[in-house]
Design an enzyme around this catalytic site. Structure first.
Site, PDB file in Angstrom:
ATOM      1  N   ASN A  10      28.268  -2.758 -32.630  1.00  8.49           N
ATOM      2  CA  ASN A  10      29.827  -3.658 -31.660  1.00  8.49           C
ATOM      3  C   ASN A  10      30.130  -4.717 -32.571  1.00  8.49           C
ATOM      4  O   ASN A  10      30.811  -5.224 -32.633  1.00  8.49           O
ATOM      5  CB  ASN A  10      29.922  -3.452 -30.429  1.00  8.49           C
ATOM      6  CG  ASN A  10      28.473  -4.560 -29.782  1.00  8.49           C
ATOM      7  OD1 ASN A  10      27.675  -4.692 -31.020  1.00  8.49           O
ATOM      8  ND2 ASN A  10      28.657  -4.840 -28.893  1.00  8.49           N
ATOM      9  N   HIS A  66       5.688  -4.488 -30.664  1.00  8.43           N
ATOM     10  CA  HIS A  66       7.375  -5.068 -31.198  1.00  8.43           C
ATOM     11  C   HIS A  66       5.776  -6.512 -31.050  1.00  8.43           C
ATOM     12  O   HIS A  66       6.911  -8.091 -31.504  1.00  8.43           O
ATOM     13  CB  HIS A  66       8.217  -5.801 -30.030  1.00  8.43           C
ATOM     14  CG  HIS A  66       7.808  -5.179 -29.505  1.00  8.43           C
ATOM     15  ND1 HIS A  66       7.009  -4.420 -27.793  1.00  8.43           N
ATOM     16  CD2 HIS A  66       7.244  -6.161 -27.791  1.00  8.43           C
ATOM     17  CE1 HIS A  66       6.435  -4.806 -26.918  1.00  8.43           C
ATOM     18  NE2 HIS A  66       7.301  -5.992 -26.841  1.00  8.43           N
ATOM     19  N   ASP A  67       4.624  -6.651 -30.663  1.00  8.53           N
ATOM     20  CA  ASP A  67       3.951  -7.855 -30.662  1.00  8.53           C
ATOM     21  C   ASP A  67       3.131  -8.030 -31.400  1.00  8.53           C
ATOM     22  O   ASP A  67       2.214  -8.941 -31.702  1.00  8.53           O
ATOM     23  CB  ASP A  67       3.524  -8.011 -29.160  1.00  8.53           C
ATOM     24  CG  ASP A  67       3.869  -7.369 -28.291  1.00  8.53           C
ATOM     25  OD1 ASP A  67       5.194  -8.099 -28.069  1.00  8.53           O
ATOM     26  OD2 ASP A  67       3.775  -6.929 -26.933  1.00  8.53           O
ATOM     27  N   ASP A  80       4.636  -3.188 -18.402  1.00  8.96           N
ATOM     28  CA  ASP A  80       4.848  -4.563 -19.245  1.00  8.96           C
ATOM     29  C   ASP A  80       3.473  -5.616 -18.668  1.00  8.96           C
ATOM     30  O   ASP A  80       3.485  -5.737 -17.453  1.00  8.96           O
ATOM     31  CB  ASP A  80       5.724  -5.301 -19.279  1.00  8.96           C
ATOM     32  CG  ASP A  80       5.708  -6.845 -20.093  1.00  8.96           C
ATOM     33  OD1 ASP A  80       5.613  -6.933 -21.619  1.00  8.96           O
ATOM     34  OD2 ASP A  80       6.092  -7.719 -20.100  1.00  8.96           O
ATOM     35  N   GLU A 122       0.363  -1.055 -20.738  1.00 10.00           N
ATOM     36  CA  GLU A 122      -0.062  -1.587 -21.721  1.00 10.00           C
ATOM     37  C   GLU A 122      -1.255  -3.030 -20.902  1.00 10.00           C
ATOM     38  O   GLU A 122      -0.676  -3.841 -20.163  1.00 10.00           O
ATOM     39  CB  GLU A 122       1.294  -3.088 -21.749  1.00 10.00           C
ATOM     40  CG  GLU A 122       1.142  -3.741 -23.100  1.00 10.00           C
ATOM     41  CD  GLU A 122       1.859  -5.585 -23.652  1.00 10.00           C
ATOM     42  OE1 GLU A 122       1.949  -5.908 -23.935  1.00 10.00           O
ATOM     43  OE2 GLU A 122       2.096  -5.850 -21.916  1.00 10.00           O
ATOM     44  N   ASP A 166      21.912  -2.420 -29.907  1.00 11.94           N
ATOM     45  CA  ASP A 166      23.029  -1.924 -28.535  1.00 11.94           C
ATOM     46  C   ASP A 166      22.518  -0.462 -28.232  1.00 11.94           C
ATOM     47  O   ASP A 166      21.780  -0.395 -28.815  1.00 11.94           O
ATOM     48  CB  ASP A 166      24.033  -2.343 -28.623  1.00 11.94           C
ATOM     49  CG  ASP A 166      24.949  -1.892 -29.694  1.00 11.94           C
ATOM     50  OD1 ASP A 166      24.769  -0.728 -29.783  1.00 11.94           O
ATOM     51  OD2 ASP A 166      25.368  -2.602 -30.648  1.00 11.94           O
ATOM     52  N   ASP A 208      22.844  -1.684 -34.727  1.00 13.03           N
ATOM     53  CA  ASP A 208      24.679  -2.864 -33.980  1.00 13.03           C
ATOM     54  C   ASP A 208      25.414  -1.982 -34.291  1.00 13.03           C
ATOM     55  O   ASP A 208      26.196  -1.744 -35.326  1.00 13.03           O
ATOM     56  CB  ASP A 208      24.539  -3.967 -34.645  1.00 13.03           C
ATOM     57  CG  ASP A 208      25.782  -5.184 -34.010  1.00 13.03           C
ATOM     58  OD1 ASP A 208      26.131  -4.291 -33.291  1.00 13.03           O
ATOM     59  OD2 ASP A 208      26.363  -5.325 -35.023  1.00 13.03           O
ATOM     60  N   ASP A 218      11.009   0.572 -19.870  1.00 10.82           N
ATOM     61  CA  ASP A 218      10.217  -0.592 -20.242  1.00 10.82           C
ATOM     62  C   ASP A 218       9.953  -1.387 -18.558  1.00 10.82           C
ATOM     63  O   ASP A 218      11.353  -1.301 -18.338  1.00 10.82           O
ATOM     64  CB  ASP A 218      10.506  -1.760 -21.425  1.00 10.82           C
ATOM     65  CG  ASP A 218       8.884  -2.182 -21.319  1.00 10.82           C
ATOM     66  OD1 ASP A 218       8.465  -2.551 -20.996  1.00 10.82           O
ATOM     67  OD2 ASP A 218       9.140  -2.636 -23.041  1.00 10.82           O
ATOM     68  N   ASP A 221      28.141  -7.173 -33.232  1.00  7.58           N
ATOM     69  CA  ASP A 221      27.393  -8.877 -33.099  1.00  7.58           C
ATOM     70  C   ASP A 221      26.333  -9.085 -33.740  1.00  7.58           C
ATOM     71  O   ASP A 221      25.600 -10.479 -33.461  1.00  7.58           O
ATOM     72  CB  ASP A 221      27.359  -8.830 -31.604  1.00  7.58           C
ATOM     73  CG  ASP A 221      26.609  -7.586 -30.687  1.00  7.58           C
ATOM     74  OD1 ASP A 221      26.392  -7.289 -31.425  1.00  7.58           O
ATOM     75  OD2 ASP A 221      26.059  -8.153 -29.571  1.00  7.58           O
TER      76      ASP A 221
HETATM   77  C1  GLC Z   1       3.732  -7.958 -23.124  1.00 11.00           C
HETATM   78  C2  GLC Z   1       5.374  -7.755 -23.974  1.00 11.00           C
HETATM   79  C3  GLC Z   1       5.876  -8.890 -24.815  1.00 11.00           C
HETATM   80  C4  GLC Z   1       6.199 -10.213 -24.080  1.00 11.00           C
HETATM   81  C5  GLC Z   1       4.790 -10.088 -22.294  1.00 11.00           C
HETATM   82  C6  GLC Z   1       5.412 -11.013 -21.860  1.00 11.00           C
HETATM   83  O1  GLC Z   1       3.078  -8.480 -23.773  1.00 11.00           O
HETATM   84  O2  GLC Z   1       5.001  -6.529 -25.232  1.00 11.00           O
HETATM   85  O3  GLC Z   1       6.650  -8.793 -25.687  1.00 11.00           O
HETATM   86  O4  GLC Z   1       6.338 -11.036 -24.347  1.00 11.00           O
HETATM   87  O5  GLC Z   1       4.554  -9.081 -22.177  1.00 11.00           O
HETATM   88  O6  GLC Z   1       6.517 -10.133 -20.956  1.00 11.00           O
END
Ligand code: GLC
Length: 544
Positions: A26, A336-337, A204, A274, A32, A24, A102, A28
């Protein structure tokens, strides 16, 4: 960015940044783009990765933390400005780092102007840019499809008296890729970013964009609960054969690939998909019949694997066997999932996992913080953010634990943000020990190991792009494989057992241990009788 015939996306290492959580700049409490740029030398000098993948930074109401895009060609003020992304791309390119962004084609935000128009009237020109249907006679949704994040995939819209499709949240209406205007508009957004210099896209839920045109019901899943590595609740009760993965998807990706190829004269641009398909043959189709679709359909085979030498080897050999001729493999241990690797298999095993990731044949993607051994952070209920966890409670599906702030140093909030602001998710309570500054000073740290492996991979053609050959004569608890290129032979020996195992591989002769998970180890060894400590992994350059 080319080495002979090997492209950067093949020999290179990708590093995933979740921009909210990296740095971060700035004050908040949310990371970023300027924050990412401030840390560019960490990526180029400290780690030495070849590409960064940025999770979405587009304008968004953040119902799904940016995966609900309200403008495909902008930057959310929370993350910065278009000038900031331009500056980040330039800074990355100066250091030889590719930028992969992404691309979220399956759905937009319900606040996207396209959807606002689409929902305004049945006669609106953009009505068909989304998937609208009449109810069944009894008023119920058009079919039995379920949303990934719980409940029906159909949302009733009072104003125009129809349902719209949303494979995720109701705030994420599915785009209709069968509409040529929508498709053209999405290709324009790809061009917008290619013209700005991005080196590729992580696409995605790439397999989801084409559905059965007749919207047939999904059949029940006779094997509910045994497909994926985690239970998705009611969603598992169906076989998702009609709501995703329709064969027409491949035509779209051939066009995406043709667009990328048209931009690749100066340097190759890459498509990473993905693809949540766990049948190898079906998954492999995303490379394209003529290798003309994805460069890399993400391989998630290691995400939920039981942590043993045999099961891990089965995933690797399964992938190698499934690859179409000439297709390039890839591996992922976290994103991140998913729960973090150091939490899934324990921190003690994390070094071995990093050695595996960085020595297999194929492009590795490192999730930010995994190079430190960061773990999932328990989130108190009042701070829970992720809509999945909130809408489908009790199954541990919330993804906040793996999205916590990057741990930079021993200052307050681990150096993620200023001391007087609260980070958007809590910082791990192990951050005083597990952070970049402390680990840089410790040759026995996870970060030190990761750096050694990255440097070795970069300097060693056999690791960067050589062949893969498993060694059958190894003890059952050990996964041992050779990487070979132009006469160079590198042996990787990974002991998954908690105690010592002895390799007796006389035909391999002698070699030098160049990296081990135990930093004190090194020097010339004989493969006649080579003992690995519990949990130890070694990279050994074999003598001719
Ligand atoms: C993908 C992303 C996930 C998101 C989902 C809907 O699986 O990695 O984070 O919530 O798609 O876009």
């Amino acid at each position: 960015m080319r080495q002979g015939q090997i492209a950067w996306w093949q020999s290179g290492v990708v590093y995933q940044i979740y921009p909210r959580s990296f740095r971060d700049s700035n004050g908040d409490g949310t990371g970023d783009l300027v924050g990412v740029r401030e840390k560019i030398e960490y990526l180029s000098e400290t780690l030495g990765v070849d590409a960064m993948w940025l999770s979405p930074f587009y304008p968004s109401p953040m119902a799904d933390f940016g995966y609900d895009v309200a403008d495909y060609t902008g930057v959310d003020p929370l993350f910065g400005t278009l000038a900031d992304i331009d500056a980040l791309i330039a800074a990355a390119h100066e250091r030889g780092i590719a930028v992969i962004i992404d691309f979220v084609p399956n759905h937009s935000s319900d606040q996207h102007p396209w959807f606002r128009a689409s929902r305004s009237s049945r006669a609106d020109p953009k009505r068909d840019w989304y998937v609208w249907r009449d109810p069944k006679q009894d008023g119920s949704p058009p079919n039995n499809w379920l949303a990934n994040f719980g409940g029906s995939a159909w949302q009733w819209d009072d104003a125009t008296g129809q349902y719209y499709l949303h494979s995720f949240l109701p705030e994420q209406p599915d785009l209709n890729w069968r509409n040529p205007e929508l498709k053209a508009a999405m290709f324009d957004t790809l061009r917008f970013w290619l013209d700005r210099g991005v080196d590729g896209f992580r696409i995605d839920v790439a397999h989801a964009i084409m559905k059965d045109p007749d919207l047939r019901d999904n059949p029940p899943n006779p094997d509910a609960g045994h497909g994926l590595h985690k239970s998705l609740g009611a969603y598992d009760a169906q076989l998702h054969i009609h709501d995703k993965g329709h064969p027409d998807v491949h035509g779209v990706y051939r066009e995406v690939r043709a667009l990328l190829d048209a931009y690749s004269a100066e340097r190759p641009r890459v498509a990473i998909g993905e693809i949540h398909i766990f049948d190898w043959a079906e998954w492999a189709r995303y490379y394209g019949a003529a290798l003309d679709e994805m460069h890399l359909p993400f391989n998630f085979g290691l995400l939920g694997v039981h942590w043993s030498a045999q099961t891990v080897r089965r995933v690797v050999d399964g992938l190698e066997a499934a690859l179409p001729a000439g297709a390039w493999p890839n591996y992922v241990l976290g994103n991140h999932d998913e729960p973090r690797i150091a939490s899934r298999i324990g921190r003690d095993n994390a070094p071995l996992a990093m050695m595996l990731l960085l020595t297999l044949r194929g492009t590795p993607t490192i999730y930010y913080g995994d190079e430190l051994g960061m773990r999932d952070v328990p989130i108190p209920p009042e701070r829970e953010q992720d809509p999945w966890g909130k809408r489908v409670p009790g199954l541990g599906l919330g993804r906040d634990p793996e999205r916590t702030p990057m741990q930079w140093d021993t200052s307050s909030h681990a150096g993620f943000c200023a001391p007087d602001v609260e980070p958007w998710l809590p910082v791990s309570d192990d951050a005083a020990r597990v952070n970049v500054a402390v680990e840089l000073a410790d040759p026995g740290s996870m970060l030190a190991l990761t750096r050694r492996l990255l440097a070795l991979r970069r300097a060693t053609p056999a690791l960067a792009h050589g062949g893969y050959r498993p060694i059958d004569e190894a003890p059952a608890d050990c996964f041992v494989y050779l990487r070979e290129s132009d006469g160079q032979r590198v042996l990787i020996a990974l002991n998954f057992a908690a105690d010592e195992r002895v390799l007796a591989l006389p035909s391999l002769g002698h070699g030098a241990v160049v990296v081990s998970t135990r930093p004190e180890r090194g020097g010339r060894i004989s493969l006649d009788n080579f003992s690995l400590q519990g949990g130890e992994g070694c990279v050994i350059v074999l003598e001719d």
